[in-house]
Design a protein around this motif. Sequence first.
Motif, PDB file in Angstrom:
ATOM      1  N   UNK A  28     -40.006  25.422  32.553  1.00 45.17           N
ATOM      2  CA  UNK A  28     -41.425  25.481  32.641  1.00 45.17           C
ATOM      3  C   UNK A  28     -41.957  25.731  33.961  1.00 45.17           C
ATOM      4  N   UNK A  29     -41.244  24.989  34.854  1.00 49.05           N
ATOM      5  CA  UNK A  29     -41.823  25.477  36.307  1.00 49.05           C
ATOM      6  C   UNK A  29     -41.623  26.903  36.803  1.00 49.05           C
ATOM      7  N   UNK A  44     -30.477  18.491  29.446  1.00 47.29           N
ATOM      8  CA  UNK A  44     -31.577  19.573  28.884  1.00 47.29           C
ATOM      9  C   UNK A  44     -33.083  19.113  29.073  1.00 47.29           C
ATOM     10  N   UNK A  45     -33.348  18.119  29.359  1.00 48.20           N
ATOM     11  CA  UNK A  45     -34.804  17.680  29.770  1.00 48.20           C
ATOM     12  C   UNK A  45     -34.890  18.405  31.277  1.00 48.20           C
ATOM     13  N   UNK A  46     -33.910  18.323  32.057  1.00 48.54           N
ATOM     14  CA  UNK A  46     -34.019  18.881  33.353  1.00 48.54           C
ATOM     15  C   UNK A  46     -34.217  20.268  33.352  1.00 48.54           C
ATOM     16  N   UNK A  53     -43.803  32.382  37.708  1.00 49.67           N
ATOM     17  CA  UNK A  53     -43.704  33.603  37.096  1.00 49.67           C
ATOM     18  C   UNK A  53     -45.260  34.173  36.976  1.00 49.67           C
ATOM     19  N   UNK A  54     -45.751  33.194  36.296  1.00 46.36           N
ATOM     20  CA  UNK A  54     -47.374  33.722  35.834  1.00 46.36           C
ATOM     21  C   UNK A  54     -48.178  33.912  37.234  1.00 46.36           C
ATOM     22  N   UNK A  55     -47.894  32.950  38.250  1.00 46.92           N
ATOM     23  CA  UNK A  55     -48.652  32.773  39.294  1.00 46.92           C
ATOM     24  C   UNK A  55     -48.326  34.350  40.217  1.00 46.92           C
ATOM     25  N   UNK A  56     -47.074  34.610  40.163  1.00 47.25           N
ATOM     26  CA  UNK A  56     -46.643  35.853  40.984  1.00 47.25           C
ATOM     27  C   UNK A  56     -47.322  37.085  40.186  1.00 47.25           C
ATOM     28  N   UNK A  57     -47.176  37.109  39.039  1.00 47.77           N
ATOM     29  CA  UNK A  57     -47.867  38.399  38.154  1.00 47.77           C
ATOM     30  C   UNK A  57     -49.363  38.322  38.663  1.00 47.77           C
ATOM     31  N   UNK A  58     -49.945  37.201  38.537  1.00 49.91           N
ATOM     32  CA  UNK A  58     -51.363  37.084  38.901  1.00 49.91           C
ATOM     33  C   UNK A  58     -51.818  37.625  40.363  1.00 49.91           C
TER      34      UNK A  58
END
Length: 154
Positions: free
Chosen positions: A103-104, A95-97, A109-114
Amino acid sequence: RDGRDGRDGRASRSRSPRPGVMDLAALEGHVTKFQEELNAWIQQETEKLGQLQQHGQELQGRLQAKCQEVRQFLEQHGHSLDDDEGLANLVPILIKMLEEDRSAFGALSATLEDLAKRHGVPLEKKQPLDLLKALLRRQPEDKSDDESYSYSDD
Protein backbone atom coordinates in the motif's frame (compact mmCIF):
# COMPACT_ATOMS: atom_id res chain seq x y z
CA ARG A 1 33.79 -100.59 -35.64
CA ASP A 2 32.73 -97.29 -37.01
CA GLY A 3 31.92 -95.72 -33.66
CA ARG A 4 28.31 -96.62 -33.82
CA ASP A 5 26.39 -98.65 -31.42
CA GLY A 6 25.11 -101.77 -33.00
CA ARG A 7 21.56 -101.35 -31.83
CA ASP A 8 20.10 -98.28 -33.52
CA GLY A 9 22.96 -96.72 -35.42
CA ARG A 10 23.43 -93.65 -33.23
CA ALA A 11 26.87 -92.55 -32.13
CA SER A 12 27.96 -93.92 -28.85
CA ARG A 13 28.10 -91.31 -26.10
CA SER A 14 30.16 -93.35 -23.77
CA ARG A 15 33.39 -92.86 -25.70
CA SER A 16 33.51 -89.01 -25.72
CA PRO A 17 34.01 -87.17 -22.42
CA ARG A 18 30.80 -85.62 -21.26
CA PRO A 19 31.12 -81.84 -20.54
CA GLY A 20 29.77 -80.55 -17.25
CA VAL A 21 26.40 -78.88 -17.22
CA MET A 22 27.98 -75.66 -15.90
CA ASP A 23 31.38 -74.15 -16.25
CA LEU A 24 32.08 -73.47 -12.57
CA ALA A 25 35.15 -71.33 -13.21
CA ALA A 26 33.22 -69.02 -15.56
CA LEU A 27 30.29 -68.86 -13.12
CA GLU A 28 32.64 -68.00 -10.28
CA GLY A 29 34.15 -65.19 -12.41
CA HIS A 30 30.69 -63.77 -13.18
CA VAL A 31 29.65 -63.90 -9.52
CA THR A 32 32.89 -62.21 -8.45
CA LYS A 33 32.46 -59.49 -11.08
CA PHE A 34 28.83 -58.98 -10.02
CA GLN A 35 29.85 -58.67 -6.36
CA GLU A 36 32.56 -56.14 -7.22
CA GLU A 37 30.15 -54.05 -9.30
CA LEU A 38 27.49 -54.28 -6.60
CA ASN A 39 29.96 -53.21 -3.92
CA ALA A 40 31.13 -50.29 -6.09
CA TRP A 41 27.50 -49.23 -6.67
CA ILE A 42 26.71 -49.48 -2.95
CA GLN A 43 29.80 -47.37 -2.18
CA GLN A 44 28.73 -44.70 -4.71
CA GLU A 45 25.19 -44.60 -3.36
CA THR A 46 26.49 -44.43 0.22
CA GLU A 47 28.65 -41.46 -0.73
CA LYS A 48 25.67 -39.77 -2.41
CA LEU A 49 23.54 -40.33 0.67
CA GLY A 50 26.30 -38.91 2.86
CA GLN A 51 26.50 -35.81 0.68
CA LEU A 52 22.71 -35.43 0.73
CA GLN A 53 22.68 -35.82 4.50
CA GLN A 54 25.41 -33.19 4.86
CA HIS A 55 23.53 -30.85 2.52
CA GLY A 56 20.34 -31.44 4.51
CA GLN A 57 22.11 -30.58 7.74
CA GLU A 58 23.51 -27.39 6.17
CA LEU A 59 20.03 -26.42 4.98
CA GLN A 60 18.58 -27.15 8.40
CA GLY A 61 21.20 -24.90 9.98
CA ARG A 62 20.47 -22.13 7.49
CA LEU A 63 16.73 -22.51 8.11
CA GLN A 64 17.24 -22.22 11.86
CA ALA A 65 19.38 -19.11 11.35
CA LYS A 66 16.72 -17.54 9.11
CA CYS A 67 14.03 -18.44 11.61
CA GLN A 68 16.04 -16.64 14.29
CA GLU A 69 16.39 -13.61 12.00
CA VAL A 70 12.62 -13.56 11.45
CA ARG A 71 12.03 -13.82 15.20
CA GLN A 72 14.38 -10.90 15.84
CA PHE A 73 12.77 -8.85 13.07
CA LEU A 74 9.28 -9.45 14.41
CA GLU A 75 10.33 -8.72 17.96
CA GLN A 76 11.86 -5.44 16.79
CA HIS A 77 8.51 -4.57 15.25
CA GLY A 78 6.45 -5.35 18.32
CA HIS A 79 5.59 -9.02 17.82
CA SER A 80 6.78 -11.69 20.24
CA LEU A 81 7.34 -15.27 19.17
CA ASP A 82 8.24 -17.03 22.39
CA ASP A 83 6.68 -20.38 21.51
CA ASP A 84 5.52 -22.47 18.58
CA GLU A 85 2.04 -20.97 18.79
CA GLY A 86 3.63 -17.63 17.99
CA LEU A 87 5.26 -19.21 14.95
CA ALA A 88 1.84 -20.42 13.79
CA ASN A 89 0.73 -16.78 13.70
CA LEU A 90 3.79 -15.77 11.70
CA VAL A 91 2.23 -16.03 8.24
CA PRO A 92 -0.71 -13.67 8.92
CA ILE A 93 1.69 -11.16 10.52
CA LEU A 94 4.02 -11.26 7.52
CA ILE A 95 1.10 -10.97 5.09
CA LYS A 96 -0.19 -7.93 6.98
CA MET A 97 3.26 -6.33 6.85
CA LEU A 98 3.55 -7.06 3.12
CA GLU A 99 0.12 -5.54 2.47
CA GLU A 100 1.12 -2.42 4.38
CA ASP A 101 4.34 -2.17 2.37
CA ARG A 102 2.46 -2.74 -0.90
CA SER A 103 0.00 0.00 0.00
CA ALA A 104 2.82 2.43 0.89
CA PHE A 105 4.65 1.55 -2.32
CA GLY A 106 1.47 2.17 -4.33
CA ALA A 107 1.08 5.61 -2.72
CA LEU A 108 4.74 6.40 -3.42
CA SER A 109 4.30 5.34 -7.06
CA ALA A 110 1.27 7.58 -7.48
CA THR A 111 3.17 10.52 -5.94
CA LEU A 112 6.14 9.96 -8.24
CA GLU A 113 3.85 9.81 -11.29
CA ASP A 114 2.18 13.06 -10.21
CA LEU A 115 5.57 14.77 -9.75
CA ALA A 116 6.75 13.45 -13.10
CA LYS A 117 3.65 14.87 -14.85
CA ARG A 118 4.10 18.26 -13.21
CA HIS A 119 7.81 18.41 -14.10
CA GLY A 120 7.38 17.18 -17.64
CA VAL A 121 9.15 13.85 -17.16
CA PRO A 122 7.89 11.40 -19.82
CA LEU A 123 5.68 8.73 -18.31
CA GLU A 124 6.83 5.95 -20.63
CA LYS A 125 9.05 5.15 -17.68
CA LYS A 126 6.34 3.51 -15.64
CA GLN A 127 8.55 1.97 -12.95
CA PRO A 128 8.79 4.12 -9.79
CA LEU A 129 12.56 3.78 -9.61
CA ASP A 130 12.88 5.01 -13.22
CA LEU A 131 10.61 7.98 -12.46
CA LEU A 132 12.61 8.82 -9.34
CA LYS A 133 15.90 8.69 -11.28
CA ALA A 134 14.45 10.90 -14.03
CA LEU A 135 13.22 13.43 -11.45
CA LEU A 136 16.58 13.49 -9.69
CA ARG A 137 18.46 14.04 -12.97
CA ARG A 138 16.56 17.23 -13.68
CA GLN A 139 18.73 20.36 -13.72
CA PRO A 140 18.32 22.92 -10.90
CA GLU A 141 17.33 25.61 -13.44
CA ASP A 142 14.31 23.48 -14.39
CA LYS A 143 12.50 24.68 -11.25
CA SER A 144 8.87 25.57 -11.76
CA ASP A 145 6.32 27.30 -9.58
CA ASP A 146 6.01 24.12 -7.49
CA GLU A 147 8.33 25.70 -4.91
CA SER A 148 5.40 25.63 -2.47
CA TYR A 149 5.93 21.90 -2.13
CA SER A 150 9.46 22.18 -0.76
CA TYR A 151 10.00 21.39 2.87
CA SER A 152 12.08 23.30 5.37
CA ASP A 153 12.81 22.98 9.07
CA ASP A 154 11.93 26.60 9.98
